[in-house]
Design a protein around this motif. Structure first.
Motif, PDB file in Angstrom:
ATOM      1  N   LEU A 173       1.368   8.073  -4.073  1.00 20.26           N
ATOM      2  CA  LEU A 173       0.423   7.739  -5.130  1.00 20.26           C
ATOM      3  C   LEU A 173       0.185   8.944  -6.035  1.00 20.26           C
ATOM      4  CD1 LEU A 173      -1.520   5.624  -6.330  1.00 20.26           C
ATOM      5  CD2 LEU A 173      -3.287   6.552  -4.826  1.00 20.26           C
ATOM      6  N   ALA A 187      -5.121   3.202  -2.430  1.00 21.06           N
ATOM      7  CA  ALA A 187      -3.676   3.055  -2.666  1.00 21.06           C
ATOM      8  C   ALA A 187      -3.185   1.645  -2.353  1.00 21.06           C
ATOM      9  CB  ALA A 187      -2.877   4.079  -1.865  1.00 21.06           C
ATOM     10  N   LEU A 188      -4.104   0.678  -2.370  1.00 22.09           N
ATOM     11  CA  LEU A 188      -3.777  -0.709  -2.071  1.00 22.09           C
ATOM     12  C   LEU A 188      -3.335  -1.437  -3.339  1.00 22.09           C
ATOM     13  CD1 LEU A 188      -3.953  -2.974   0.156  1.00 22.09           C
ATOM     14  CD2 LEU A 188      -6.190  -3.508  -0.829  1.00 22.09           C
ATOM     15  N   LEU A 189      -2.363  -2.319  -3.218  1.00 26.17           N
ATOM     16  CA  LEU A 189      -1.915  -3.143  -4.336  1.00 26.17           C
ATOM     17  C   LEU A 189      -3.016  -4.106  -4.749  1.00 26.17           C
ATOM     18  CD1 LEU A 189       0.563  -4.017  -6.119  1.00 26.17           C
ATOM     19  CD2 LEU A 189       0.966  -5.784  -4.386  1.00 26.17           C
ATOM     20  N   GLN A 241       0.861  -1.185   0.000  1.00 29.23           N
ATOM     21  CA  GLN A 241       0.000   0.000   0.000  1.00 29.23           C
ATOM     22  C   GLN A 241       0.895   1.231   0.000  1.00 29.23           C
ATOM     23  OE1 GLN A 241      -2.557   0.553   3.446  1.00 29.23           O
ATOM     24  NE2 GLN A 241      -4.206   1.352   2.168  1.00 29.23           N
ATOM     25  N   LEU A 242       0.498   2.247  -0.750  1.00 26.35           N
ATOM     26  CA  LEU A 242       1.256   3.486  -0.824  1.00 26.35           C
ATOM     27  C   LEU A 242       0.615   4.555   0.036  1.00 26.35           C
ATOM     28  CD1 LEU A 242       1.819   3.666  -4.697  1.00 26.35           C
ATOM     29  CD2 LEU A 242       3.341   2.676  -2.973  1.00 26.35           C
ATOM     30  N   ALA A 299      -7.426   1.721 -11.123  1.00 28.54           N
ATOM     31  CA  ALA A 299      -6.089   1.392 -10.643  1.00 28.54           C
ATOM     32  C   ALA A 299      -5.018   2.066 -11.478  1.00 28.54           C
ATOM     33  CB  ALA A 299      -5.882  -0.125 -10.653  1.00 28.54           C
ATOM     34  N   ALA A 317       2.848  -3.449 -11.384  1.00 27.64           N
ATOM     35  CA  ALA A 317       1.855  -3.492 -10.316  1.00 27.64           C
ATOM     36  C   ALA A 317       0.766  -2.471 -10.603  1.00 27.64           C
ATOM     37  CB  ALA A 317       2.498  -3.211  -8.967  1.00 27.64           C
ATOM     38  N   TYR A 318      -0.432  -2.749 -10.088  1.00 32.08           N
ATOM     39  CA  TYR A 318      -1.549  -1.817 -10.185  1.00 32.08           C
ATOM     40  C   TYR A 318      -2.066  -1.508  -8.779  1.00 32.08           C
ATOM     41  CZ  TYR A 318      -1.957  -2.026 -15.254  1.00 32.08           C
ATOM     42  OH  TYR A 318      -1.711  -1.907 -16.608  1.00 32.08           O
ATOM     43  N   TYR A 319      -2.273  -0.189  -8.514  1.00 38.15           N
ATOM     44  CA  TYR A 319      -2.725   0.275  -7.214  1.00 38.15           C
ATOM     45  C   TYR A 319      -4.104   0.913  -7.300  1.00 38.15           C
ATOM     46  CZ  TYR A 319       1.862  -0.541  -5.211  1.00 38.15           C
ATOM     47  OH  TYR A 319       3.009  -1.142  -4.757  1.00 38.15           O
ATOM     48  N   ASP A 320      -4.953   0.579  -6.336  1.00 36.63           N
ATOM     49  CA  ASP A 320      -6.288   1.160  -6.237  1.00 36.63           C
ATOM     50  C   ASP A 320      -6.158   2.680  -6.039  1.00 36.63           C
ATOM     51  OD1 ASP A 320      -8.825   2.061  -5.169  1.00 36.63           O
ATOM     52  OD2 ASP A 320      -9.295  -0.038  -4.732  1.00 36.63           O
TER      53      ASP A 320
END
Length: 253
Positions: free
Chosen positions: A127, A207-209, A121-122, A167, A200-203
Motif C-alpha cells: 500500500l 488496506a481493505l478493498l 486486502q494489501l 481510499a 479499485a480503491y483501497y482503505d
C-alpha cells in the motif's frame, strides 16, 4: 520508485494464486456485488446475457500463524429473464510467510471478492509503495484462461473518499493472446485476444478493498466450427463496500 514491475505483478497475481498477506480486519466487511456476462457469436445468430446482483460478506480470522480470508455471496442469477437464487463461497488461507492455499472454491460465477483481479486486502508495504507510484508501472501476468501472458500497466489514480473512509485508487489494463477453451464454455475453442482492465480503491487505514470495477473482453473466432465465426465475450464485475455514511463516488486528487 523501486521495483515497480515487481510491485505490479505482486498486486495483480490474485486472479490465479490468492491475495498478498495483509492486516486482519476488526469486523466483517459487507459488499454489494453485481455482474454481467455477454456472449455473441457470428452476426448475433447465437447470443446470451447473464446478470448477477447480490450481497457479500468478507471475514478475516487468525488461527495461530495462519490468516483465513472467507467470502460468502448470496445473489440472484438472471439468465435472459430466468432468475434463480444462488450462493457462492471462497476461502483462502495464508501462512506467516505469505503462502496462499485456496481451501474452498465454490464460486462458478466469479463473484466473490477473493476471486477478482485485485487483492481483497494489501499488506502495508505494498500500500505504501502504491501511494508513492507516480508513473505507470509495466508488468507481465499470466492469463486466467490460458498459458499465455498479459502485458500491461498499473497506475495510481489518486486518493479520495468512499463514505467516511479515505481510499487510494489504482487502475490497470492488460492484454494478450487467447487460444483454447473457457472454463464456463469448454466446448468452444477460441483463437483471439483478451483485454483486461479495471480500477479499485483501497482503505488507507486497513488496506481493505472498498470498490472494484473489472472487465474482461475476449474477441476472436471459434476454431471448432465450419465457419470461422467472430465471437465476443465480456465479463464485468462490480463490488462496492457498504460503509457509513452511504457510498459516494471517490474523488481524485
Amino acid at each position: 520508485m523501486k521495483r515497480a514491475p515487481e510491485l505490479a505483478l505482486t498486486f495483480l497475481v490474485l486472479a490465479l494464486v490468492g491475495i498478498p498477506a495483509g492486516q486482519a480486519m476488526a469486523a466483517d466487511q459487507r459488499y454489494l456485488v453485481s455482474g454481467r456476462d455477454s456472449f455473441v457469436i457470428g452476426d448475433g445468430d447465437i447470443q446470451s446475457e447473464v446478470n448477477y446482483r447480490g450481497t457479500q460478506v468478507l471475514s478475516v480470522t487468525r488461527r495461530g500463524k495462519t490468516t483465513r480470508y472467507s467470502a460468502k455471496v448470496s445473489y440472484v442469477r438472471d439468465d435472459q429473464g430466468a432468475a434463480s437464487p444462488a450462493t457462492a463461497d471462497y476461502i483462502v488461507d495464508f501462512s506467516a510467510r505469505g503462502d496462499a492455499v485456496a481451501s474452498a472454491d465454490h464460486d462458478p460465477d466469479y463473484l466473490t471478492v477473493l476471486n477478482q483481479p485485485f487483492a481483497a486486502q494489501l499488506d502495508a508495504k505494498t500500500l505504501g509503495e502504491l501511494r508513492q507510484l507516480r508513473a505507470p508501472a509495466p508488468f507481465d501476468v499470466p492469463s486466467p484462461f490460458s498459458s499465455t501472458a498479459f502485458h500491461g500497466r498499473l497506475e495510481r489514480i489518486g486518493i479520495g473518499t468512499i463514505g467516511s473512509r479515505q481510499a487510494l485508487g489504482v487502475r490497470f489494463e492488460a492484454g494478450g493472446p487467447m487460444k483454447g477453451s473457457l472454463p464456463d464454455r469448454p466446448g468452444l475453442k477460441l483463437v483471439g485476444a483478451i483485454v483486461m482492465g479495471g480500477s479499485a480503491y483501497y482503505d488507507l487505514e486497513t488496506a481493505l478493498l472498498l470498490s472494484l470495477d473489472a472487465t474482461v473482453t475476449i474477441s476472436g473466432t471459434v476454431s471448432n466450427r465450419a465457419s470461422k465465426d467472430p465471437v465476443t465475450i465480456i465479463y464485468r464485475r462490480t463490488l462496492r463496500a457498504e460503509v457509513a455514511p452511504p457510498h459516494t463516488e471517490a474523488s481524485r486528487r
